[in-house]
Design a protein around this motif. Structure first.
Motif, PDB file in Angstrom:
ATOM      1  N   THR A  41      42.326  33.057  39.134  1.00  0.00           N
ATOM      2  CA  THR A  41      41.084  33.785  38.911  1.00  0.00           C
ATOM      3  C   THR A  41      40.908  34.179  37.446  1.00  0.00           C
ATOM      4  O   THR A  41      41.859  34.163  36.662  1.00  0.00           O
ATOM      5  N   THR A  42      39.694  34.554  37.122  1.00  0.00           N
ATOM      6  CA  THR A  42      39.396  35.174  35.844  1.00  0.00           C
ATOM      7  C   THR A  42      39.656  36.679  35.979  1.00  0.00           C
ATOM      8  O   THR A  42      40.164  37.132  37.009  1.00  0.00           O
ATOM      9  N   GLY A  46      33.609  39.706  41.298  1.00  0.00           N
ATOM     10  CA  GLY A  46      32.341  39.299  41.874  1.00  0.00           C
ATOM     11  C   GLY A  46      31.741  40.397  42.725  1.00  0.00           C
ATOM     12  O   GLY A  46      32.319  41.484  42.870  1.00  0.00           O
ATOM     13  N   PRO A  47      30.590  40.135  43.351  1.00  0.00           N
ATOM     14  CA  PRO A  47      29.920  41.147  44.186  1.00  0.00           C
ATOM     15  C   PRO A  47      30.765  41.603  45.372  1.00  0.00           C
ATOM     16  O   PRO A  47      30.591  42.721  45.863  1.00  0.00           O
ATOM     17  N   ASP A  48      31.685  40.755  45.847  1.00  0.00           N
ATOM     18  CA  ASP A  48      32.512  41.118  46.999  1.00  0.00           C
ATOM     19  C   ASP A  48      33.748  41.923  46.619  1.00  0.00           C
ATOM     20  O   ASP A  48      34.570  42.244  47.485  1.00  0.00           O
ATOM     21  N   GLY A  49      33.905  42.252  45.320  1.00  0.00           N
ATOM     22  CA  GLY A  49      35.061  43.031  44.890  1.00  0.00           C
ATOM     23  C   GLY A  49      36.258  42.211  44.520  1.00  0.00           C
ATOM     24  O   GLY A  49      37.254  42.746  44.005  1.00  0.00           O
ATOM     25  N   ASP A  54      38.637  30.795  38.977  1.00  0.00           N
ATOM     26  CA  ASP A  54      38.587  30.061  37.710  1.00  0.00           C
ATOM     27  C   ASP A  54      38.447  28.575  38.044  1.00  0.00           C
ATOM     28  O   ASP A  54      39.436  27.883  38.296  1.00  0.00           O
ATOM     29  N   ASP A  55      37.225  28.086  38.042  1.00  0.00           N
ATOM     30  CA  ASP A  55      36.963  26.707  38.453  1.00  0.00           C
ATOM     31  C   ASP A  55      37.604  25.698  37.512  1.00  0.00           C
ATOM     32  O   ASP A  55      38.057  24.629  37.953  1.00  0.00           O
TER      33      ASP A  55
END
Length: 336
Positions: A41-42, A46-49, A54-55
């Motif tokens: 991850t970065t 996000g909105p879900d917490g 990290d694509d």
């Protein structure tokens, strides 16, 4: 007066916050959801917490990788992997310790006092909201990732993962004569069968650190590294000596880490009063025990409260790393 630390580039997760639920009292909470793969991850949520995926990194290592090529920064085990005992009440860290001494918040105060560690809150039978857990944080570089100068972090509250990483790093150091920094290693997530306290079978996922080769290859690779950078190795010893001074300071536990301890309905029901000041300790609570005393009580043939008998003098043994419990609580096994 600043504490130097390497910048964090991202995180590697083996669990996320699940869908939001509502408790019987109407409070919102997100129970943990375990993953069977690594999620890179970065540092942006996000909105879900949850931290955003990290694509770019997943394009390099796959959609659901179970192995990642990594390198460690330091030769000392505890500089790469910091572990501590921590107790949260709601999202307030009110006690943390190293297995010998803990810093605990005073009742109705923002000040902290030193107490013995561990205490009865670490026992598996204890079910209070201030239950103590182990916390580990591994810092590393991912091989093949663009850019140099930052590290990725794996945080965990799993007894299996913490004890497994500690044992892996100790074994690698013994095989390489004390070398860990710069060796190409592999961080792997593997399934493991476990038994719950109720005797039920369960599958948990444990992180380990490995060398992707045999013992002879590892030792040969280590010799090549040492011969090629003797000056660098000497400088690393100086750097590690300075970092050790910093490592003696209290471990910084971020507020967000509380989610990994109590991301359940219990945390949602914690009142403001409980968050500010923990409930007084029960009078009948057993006195804190050191690991040595705990080990003796498990192997003794007489009651623990019996009068102690003189012991023959022996050379002091090194303090062990936090031991893995024989049958951790199932909610501990499924935490990230």
């Amino acid at each position: 007066g600043l504490v130097p630390s390497l910048p964090e580039r991202g995180r590697v997760k083996i669990g996320i916050k699940g869908a939001e639920r509502t408790s019987q009292q109407g409070n919102k909470f997100q129970p943990p959801q375990k993953l069977d793969h690594f999620l890179i991850t970065t540092l942006e949520r996000g909105p879900d917490g949850n931290f955003k995926r990290d694509d770019e990194m997943h394009k390099r290592f796959g959609d659901k990788p179970t192995e990642l090529p990594i390198r460690l920064i330091y030769n000392e085990r505890d500089l790469n992997f910091q572990s501590t005992y921590v107790s949260f009440i709601g999202k307030t860290r009110w006690c943390s310790g190293n297995g010998e001494i803990a810093s605990r918040q005073k009742p109705n105060s923002t000040e902290y006092a030193q107490v013995e560690c561990p205490c009865f809150r670490l026992d598996r039978e204890y079910e209070g909201k201030d239950r103590c857990k182990v916390s580990g944080r591994l810092n590393f570089v991912i091989d093949g990732a663009p850019g140099v100068g930052g590290v990725w972090t794996l945080r965990t509250t799993s007894w299996n993962t913490v004890s497994g990483i500690l044992a892996s790093l100790d074994f690698l150091r013994s095989a390489t004569g004390g070398r860990l920094a710069g060796i190409p290693l592999r961080m792997a997530l593997r399934a493991k069968s476990a038994t719950t306290p109720k005797g039920q079978s369960a599958t948990v996922y444990v992180v380990s650190i490995e060398y992707p080769g045999d013992m002879a290859e590892l030792q040969q690779r280590t010799l090549e590294l040492v011969r090629g950078d003797k000056e660098f190795y000497a400088r690393m010893e100086v750097i590690e000596a300075e970092v050790k001074k910093i490592a003696t300071m209290p471990t910084i536990i971020e507020v967000e880490d509380a989610d990994e301890f109590f991301p359940t309905e219990d945390a949602a029901e914690t009142t403001a009063a409980e968050t500010q000041a923990p409930a007084p300790e029960p009078e009948a609570a057993p006195a804190p025990r050191t690991r040595k005393k705990k080990a003796e009580s498990e192997t003794a043939t007489t009651p623990v409260d019996a009068a102690p008998t003189p012991e023959p003098e022996a050379a002091p043994a090194p303090a062990p790393a936090p031991a893995q419990k024989s049958a951790p609580m199932i909610d501990e096994l499924f935490r990230d």
